[in-house]
Design an enzyme around this catalytic site. Structure first.
Site, mmCIF file in Angstrom:
data_model
loop_
_atom_site.group_PDB
_atom_site.id
_atom_site.type_symbol
_atom_site.label_atom_id
_atom_site.label_comp_id
_atom_site.label_asym_id
_atom_site.label_seq_id
_atom_site.Cartn_x
_atom_site.Cartn_y
_atom_site.Cartn_z
ATOM 1 N N HIS A 52 0.848 -1.185 0.000
ATOM 2 C CA HIS A 52 0.000 0.000 0.000
ATOM 3 C C HIS A 52 0.894 1.249 0.000
ATOM 4 O O HIS A 52 2.116 1.134 0.179
ATOM 5 C CB HIS A 52 -0.941 0.011 1.223
ATOM 6 C CG HIS A 52 -0.240 0.026 2.542
ATOM 7 N ND1 HIS A 52 -0.208 -1.053 3.388
ATOM 8 C CD2 HIS A 52 0.473 1.007 3.162
ATOM 9 C CE1 HIS A 52 0.487 -0.749 4.466
ATOM 10 N NE2 HIS A 52 0.914 0.495 4.358
HETATM 11 P P1 TYD Z 1 -2.262 -4.031 7.700
HETATM 12 O O1 TYD Z 1 -2.357 -2.582 7.308
HETATM 13 O O2 TYD Z 1 -2.812 -5.050 6.761
HETATM 14 O O3 TYD Z 1 -0.741 -4.401 7.993
HETATM 15 P P2 TYD Z 1 0.520 -4.191 7.010
HETATM 16 O O4 TYD Z 1 0.074 -3.286 5.903
HETATM 17 O O5 TYD Z 1 1.530 -3.543 7.885
HETATM 18 O O6 TYD Z 1 0.928 -5.504 6.497
HETATM 19 O O7 TYD Z 1 -2.927 -4.182 9.133
HETATM 20 C C1 TYD Z 1 -3.422 -5.398 9.622
HETATM 21 C C2 TYD Z 1 -4.646 -5.115 10.478
HETATM 22 O O8 TYD Z 1 -4.273 -4.365 11.647
HETATM 23 C C3 TYD Z 1 -5.702 -4.317 9.765
HETATM 24 O O9 TYD Z 1 -6.965 -4.870 10.113
HETATM 25 C C4 TYD Z 1 -5.614 -2.929 10.358
HETATM 26 C C5 TYD Z 1 -5.070 -3.175 11.743
HETATM 27 N N1 TYD Z 1 -4.219 -2.098 12.272
HETATM 28 C C6 TYD Z 1 -4.657 -1.338 13.341
HETATM 29 O O10 TYD Z 1 -5.785 -1.539 13.863
HETATM 30 N N2 TYD Z 1 -3.845 -0.377 13.836
HETATM 31 C C7 TYD Z 1 -2.616 -0.129 13.317
HETATM 32 O O11 TYD Z 1 -1.878 0.761 13.817
HETATM 33 C C8 TYD Z 1 -2.182 -0.910 12.183
HETATM 34 C C9 TYD Z 1 -0.834 -0.669 11.542
HETATM 35 C C10 TYD Z 1 -3.012 -1.883 11.694
#
Ligand code: TYD
Length: 138
Positions: A52
């Site tokens: 992303h």
């Molecule tokens: P995601 O954005 O998919 O992780 P990455 O892009 O780092 O691989 O996040 C995984 C899940 O965690 C998603 O449901 C959103 C949640 N999340 C939060 O609630 N708070 C946060 O600070 C972050 C980074 C993710």
């Protein structure tokens, strides 16, 4: 302090007979105020995280333990890869950079220090949408 869109930042390492100590001061070592810290760990070897870009969020990433690779794409100059493996060398990423994390070692802990609270609408999760937004601003 002028910062490019992404940059490796080597932090001070204070070493003595008791081990190492490294510190980060907001707006001095990294170009933003810190609002949130999260960490990613126990990532299976074949998994990709990230995929992303962010509209406004600035980020600083540190391999607190182990190692992993980050591929960055600004939508213009192509992809640049960094393999992070030293806890005193982190990667700063400005807004509007597509990022993918992979190649996590079993013991990897990826510490993310960021400038915003979690907001779903700051995310650009579709690569084609990201490219369209980059082209609009060129
Ligand atoms: P995601 O954005 O998919 O992780 P990455 O892009 O780092 O691989 O996040 C995984 C899940 O965690 C998603 O449901 C959103 C949640 N999340 C939060 O609630 N708070 C946060 O600070 C972050 C980074 C993710």
């Amino acid at each position: 302090m002028r910062f490019p869109k992404y940059k490796l930042i080597e932090l001070t390492k204070i070493t003595d007979g008791r081990g190492n100590l490294t510190f980060i001061e907001a707006e001095r070592h990294i170009p933003f105020k810190i609002k949130r810290i999260y960490f990613i760990y126990d990532v299976p070897r074949d998994q990709i995280r990230g995929s992303h870009a962010h509209k406004k969020l600035h980020q600083f990433i540190i391999p607190i333990n182990g190692s992993f690779t980050i591929a960055l794409d600004d939508g213009i100059r192509g992809i640049k890869k960094y393999h992070l493996m030293k806890p005193n060398v982190g990667l700063y990423i400005a807004p509007m950079i597509w990022r993918e994390f992979n190649n996590f070692s079993d013991d990897a802990v990826c510490l993310c220090i960021v400038s915003e609270f979690y907001k779903n609408n700051d995310y650009i999760r579709n690569y084609e949408d990201f490219i369209k937004m980059v082209k609009k601003h060129v």
